[in-house]
Design a protein around this motif. Structure first.
Motif, short mmCIF file in Angstrom:
data_model
loop_
_atom_site.label_atom_id
_atom_site.label_comp_id
_atom_site.label_asym_id
_atom_site.label_seq_id
_atom_site.Cartn_x
_atom_site.Cartn_y
_atom_site.Cartn_z
N LEU A 173 37.33 39.31 44.21
CA LEU A 173 36.38 39.05 45.29
C LEU A 173 36.37 37.56 45.65
CD1 LEU A 173 34.22 40.20 47.20
CD2 LEU A 173 32.52 39.77 45.41
N LEU A 174 36.45 36.70 44.63
CA LEU A 174 36.51 35.26 44.90
C LEU A 174 37.78 34.91 45.67
CD1 LEU A 174 35.21 32.47 44.47
CD2 LEU A 174 36.54 32.29 42.35
N ARG A 177 37.29 35.93 49.27
CA ARG A 177 36.34 35.11 50.01
C ARG A 177 36.82 33.68 50.24
NH1 ARG A 177 34.75 39.52 51.04
NH2 ARG A 177 32.70 40.41 50.50
N THR A 178 37.76 33.20 49.41
CA THR A 178 38.16 31.78 49.49
C THR A 178 39.64 31.57 49.78
OG1 THR A 178 38.60 31.63 47.10
CG2 THR A 178 36.35 31.16 47.85
N THR A 227 27.48 35.46 39.46
CA THR A 227 27.85 36.30 40.59
C THR A 227 26.67 36.95 41.30
OG1 THR A 227 28.11 38.27 39.19
CG2 THR A 227 30.05 36.85 39.48
N PHE A 241 27.20 31.78 43.32
CA PHE A 241 28.35 31.40 44.14
C PHE A 241 27.93 31.02 45.56
CE2 PHE A 241 30.97 33.12 40.79
CZ PHE A 241 32.10 32.30 40.87
N GLN A 242 26.94 31.71 46.08
CA GLN A 242 26.49 31.36 47.43
C GLN A 242 25.88 29.96 47.44
OE1 GLN A 242 24.96 34.42 50.08
NE2 GLN A 242 25.02 35.89 48.39
N VAL A 246 30.18 29.47 48.42
CA VAL A 246 31.06 30.61 48.70
C VAL A 246 30.24 31.66 49.43
CG1 VAL A 246 32.60 32.36 47.74
CG2 VAL A 246 32.43 30.11 46.64
N TYR A 249 29.35 36.13 48.81
CA TYR A 249 29.76 36.47 47.44
C TYR A 249 28.53 36.89 46.64
CZ TYR A 249 32.34 36.58 43.10
OH TYR A 249 32.95 37.02 41.95
N GLU A 250 28.53 38.14 46.26
CA GLU A 250 27.49 38.67 45.37
C GLU A 250 28.07 39.86 44.62
OE1 GLU A 250 23.38 41.22 45.65
OE2 GLU A 250 23.59 39.52 47.03
#
Length: 326
Positions: A173-174, A177-178, A227, A241-242, A246, A249-250
């Motif tokens: 997921l990271l 998102r990145t 997370t 993360f938010q 980021v 991201y959850e």
């Protein structure tokens, strides 16, 4: 004695069956309830199953008996419950992995998480945390880590407790998102992955907060972010993360219970009420916290909504990562 006609005899059968079914529901439970844990003993799923099973005699009048049926990332136990008689005497301890990950990972899963199960309720959830060995990766926060990884695409390895596990999916997921490019090294469980992280042969990994917390507190690894949507109470200085920049991201890993889909509604309602009362009990809630999770009761409708959202989130991530097993 007057003999019943064939028509009268067979016409009475549906009514007799309906009356028998109603009587069986009224008497339920008149024997122990089997709680299938689709993993080996010792993990949180197993602990939660036993914790709820211990509450059943007081709340239902019959004990809950845990049966561990592990294999294929939880799919063996889930399939067994999906095929069990829908009489309320077999229920499943389910979680994000076996309900929302496995349908996209195992081509021959043996069950459909939406079609084959009736949700009873979610009882707890926990977050993952991203940790680094500071001797291997000299970064202090998420922004520094992302810059480090972007300067070395594909050159940095990360560990997980196994392909398709929640720590593995947390990193995927990271990546989604990145756009960072890191190389996955799957292990057979959290313990050997953590051993290599501590030993310096691997630089970073995600893990469940309860697994990573002792090493974070001992200063052996550095926690960069959690997370969840909120900071974890056990390490309030570690951002989400938010909060670390980021977006979108959850991730939580939730744990709940489900029954075979045709289990009668009155029985399902009693099981849900039992779960609700168990999680509301202060002693039960505290034991869940000591195990590293948060008490989080969600009723069947809420559980179904959580599952639908997770399927929508994780399907694209898993397909993009090309994760397949079996």
């Amino acid at each position: 004695m007057q003999q019943l006609s064939r028509r009268a005899l067979f016409g009475a059968v549906p009514g007799v069956l309906a009356a028998s079914a109603a009587q069986a529901q009224a008497q339920w439970p008149d024997r122990p309830v089997r709680i299938v844990v689709p993993y080996t003993p010792g993990a949180f799923n197993d602990s939660l199953g036993r914790l709820i099973g211990d509450r059943m005699p007081a709340l239902l009048g019959q004990p809950g008996v845990v049966e561990n049926r592990s294999g294929a990332g939880g799919s063996v136990g889930c399939s067994a419950v999906a095929q069990a008689p829908p009489d309320g005497y077999t229920i499943l301890v389910c979680n994000t992995a076996n309900m929302a990950f496995n349908p996209f990972i195992y081509p021959n899963l043996g069950y459909d998480p939406v079609r084959d199960f009736a949700p009873l309720g979610i009882c707890a959830r926990l977050a993952n945390v991203l940790v680094v060995n500071p001797d291997v990766l000299p970064v202090a926060n998420v922004a520094e880590l992302l810059a480090y990884l972007r300067a070395r695409p594909g050159q940095v390895n990360y560990a997980s407790s196994g392909a398709g596990s929640s720590p593995h999916l947390a990193m995927e997921l990271l990546k989604a998102r990145t756009g960072v490019n890191v190389t996955h090294v799957p292990y057979r469980g959290s313990a050997p992955a953590t051993a290599d992280l501590l030993g310096g042969s691997i630089g970073l990994m995600f893990d469940n907060v309860p697994n990573a917390l002792p090493h974070i507190q001992a200063g052996k690894v550095r926690a960069l972010a959690v997370t969840g949507s909120e900071r974890d109470a056990t390490m309030p200085d570690v951002p989400t993360f938010q909060q670390a920049g980021v977006d979108r991201y959850e991730m939580y890993v939730w744990f709940g219970f489900a029954a075979p889909v045709r289990t009668p509604e009155p029985i399902r309602a009693r099981l849900t009420a039992m779960l609700r009362r168990s999680i509301a009990d202060q002693e039960v809630a505290e034991r869940i916290r000591r195990l590293g999770a948060d008490p989080w009761f969600q009723d069947p409708a809420q559980m179904a909504a959580v599952l639908r959202s997770d399927l929508d989130t994780w399907g694209p991530v898993i397909r993009a990562a090309g994760i397949q097993q079996g």
